[in-house]
Write an enzyme that holds these catalytic residues in place. Structure first.
Site, mmCIF file in Angstrom:
data_model
loop_
_atom_site.group_PDB
_atom_site.id
_atom_site.type_symbol
_atom_site.label_atom_id
_atom_site.label_comp_id
_atom_site.label_asym_id
_atom_site.label_seq_id
_atom_site.Cartn_x
_atom_site.Cartn_y
_atom_site.Cartn_z
ATOM 1 N N LYS A 1 -6.907 -0.215 -17.114
ATOM 2 C CA LYS A 1 -7.535 -0.725 -15.889
ATOM 3 C C LYS A 1 -8.419 0.361 -15.277
ATOM 4 O O LYS A 1 -8.135 1.559 -15.436
ATOM 5 C CB LYS A 1 -6.468 -1.202 -14.901
ATOM 6 C CG LYS A 1 -5.719 -0.098 -14.227
ATOM 7 C CD LYS A 1 -4.958 -0.534 -12.968
ATOM 8 C CE LYS A 1 -4.328 0.716 -12.368
ATOM 9 N NZ LYS A 1 -3.507 0.556 -11.224
ATOM 10 N N LYS B 1 -9.127 5.169 -9.977
ATOM 11 C CA LYS B 1 -9.760 6.378 -9.416
ATOM 12 C C LYS B 1 -9.300 7.634 -10.156
ATOM 13 O O LYS B 1 -9.978 8.654 -10.131
ATOM 14 C CB LYS B 1 -9.446 6.494 -7.926
ATOM 15 C CG LYS B 1 -7.967 6.569 -7.631
ATOM 16 C CD LYS B 1 -7.627 6.151 -6.224
ATOM 17 C CE LYS B 1 -6.188 5.691 -6.168
ATOM 18 N NZ LYS B 1 -5.909 4.688 -5.172
ATOM 19 N N LYS C 1 3.549 7.143 -12.854
ATOM 20 C CA LYS C 1 3.115 8.250 -11.994
ATOM 21 C C LYS C 1 4.068 9.428 -12.083
ATOM 22 O O LYS C 1 3.652 10.580 -12.036
ATOM 23 C CB LYS C 1 3.009 7.789 -10.532
ATOM 24 C CG LYS C 1 1.787 6.937 -10.257
ATOM 25 C CD LYS C 1 1.552 6.852 -8.761
ATOM 26 C CE LYS C 1 0.445 5.884 -8.424
ATOM 27 N NZ LYS C 1 0.337 5.626 -6.989
#
Ligand code: TYM
Length: 335
Positions: free
Chosen positions: A200, A203, A117
């Site tokens: 994976k 969102k 991230k």
């Protein structure tokens, strides 16, 4: 002999999208719904975690309410499980401070989700909150003495940190925390992106992600355009047929049928048939799910009462544990 006590279970989900997706449902929520009847279960909407990346307050507010409603729509019963919002229980942030003081910089730096991230955000613009995110997650778990934490595969590393911190605290200050076990669903622990089945479902990649509150036609369209392969044989082989295997996993989780039975059922049939069956199964779940979510959101006073009750039940446990921690580390009591 006293009756065996039920295991304590805790898990959490971030309110960072307008809708949960089928990875959340199959990797986590389905386990939560079944575990609530066989455990002393706590589930929270982790809004403190949701502000570790830049956010819009009005959007977070809306998504927190919607997430809470969706947990109930998915089948959590607030009379059975304790369902609450993390920021309603201030002890989470308080325990996080204590655990943060036991966490090494190197240890926190090794967390792969932070690395991913922060790379996206640009290393220098990542917040300190994003860095300490897994320590807050450890606090969520340890505050309730959870025996088991039902999650998807991507949470394993964070749960290992929780165990390490619990062990470290217990060694230094005396037995206080329960060491939590990770509980992942067989098969559905990692639902893959429909457009890129090496990643994976997430969102952050909406094209390959099926959100449960999307319209039936949008859901069907996404599933029908899932990436497969050129072999035209419905077979479960995650190594060489990741896309088709992912569709089989999804159908199996929604229908309750074993993957091997599905392979026989679709033997000699094309991928179009398989995709049609997956789309029908997802829509059959998603339609009543959306209706229940909207019903709950249309009664905000009732939702607020449920949240307040959940927070109270959670606090009853959290306050006591935090007090024990404060005593163990030598803080002077104010009372
Ligand atoms: P979050 O909000 O990203 O995801 C919620 C749950 O959904 C699972 N999940 C998946 N499972 C299978 N396949 C996928 N593609 C998929 N995508 C998501 C996640 O593994 C998770 O179980 N850090 C946590 C939230 C958290 C938490 C906690 C969890 C905060 N405190 C304490 C457990 C205990 C997270 O970001 O989940």
């Amino acid at each position: 002999m006293s009756a065996p006590t039920m295991p304590r279970v805790l898990s959490g989900i971030q309110p960072t999208a307008d809708s949960f997706h089928i990875g959340n449902l199959l990797g986590a929520l389905q386990q939560w719904v079944s575990l609530q009847h066989e455990s002393d279960a706590f589930f929270c909407v982790v809004d403190l975690h949701a502000i570790t990346v830049a956010h819009d307050p009005a959007v977070l507010h809306r998504r927190t309410l919607s997430s809470y409603a969706q947990l109930l729509a998915a089948g959590l019963d607030p009379d059975v499980a304790t369902v609450f919002v993390q920021s309603h229980v201030p002890e989470h942030a308080q325990l996080q401070w204590v655990l943060g003081c036991l966490t090494g910089m190197g240890e926190a730096s090794r967390m792969t989700q932070f690395k991913d991230k922060s790379q996206k955000a640009g290393a220098q613009s990542a917040s300190v909150g994003l860095f300490t995110y897994p320590i807050l997650q450890a606090a969520d778990i340890l505050l309730y003495s959870a025996d088991e934490v039902p999650v998807g595969e991507d949470q394993r590393q964070h749960l290992e940190l929780s165990r390490d911190l619990a062990e470290r605290f217990n060694t230094r200050f005396g037995d206080t925390f329960t060491l939590p076990r990770t509980r992942v669903m067989k098969g559905a622990a990692k639902i893959l992106d429909l457009q890129d089945p090496t990643a994976k479902m997430s969102k952050s990649q909406p094209a390959g992600c099926v959100f449960l509150l999307e319209s039936p036609s949008a859901i069907t369209k996404k599933i029908k355009s899932a990436v497969t392969d050129s072999e035209a044989s419905v077979r479960y082989d995650p190594e060489t047929k990741a896309g088709v295997s992912n569709l089989l996993t999804i159908l199996s989780a929604f229908s309750g049928q074993a993957v091997t039975d599905l392979e026989s059922e679709f033997s000699g049939r094309g991928y179009g048939d398989l995709k049609g069956a997956v789309a029908d199964a997802v829509v059959a779940f998603a339609e009543p799910y959306a209706a229940r979510t909207n019903e709950l959101l249309a009664a905000p006073d009732h939702l607020a009462t449920l949240m307040r009750d959940g927070a109270q039940r959670a606090r009853d446990v959290a306050v006591e544990l935090l007090q024990r921690v404060y005593e163990r580390i030598g803080f002077v009591s104010a009372t």
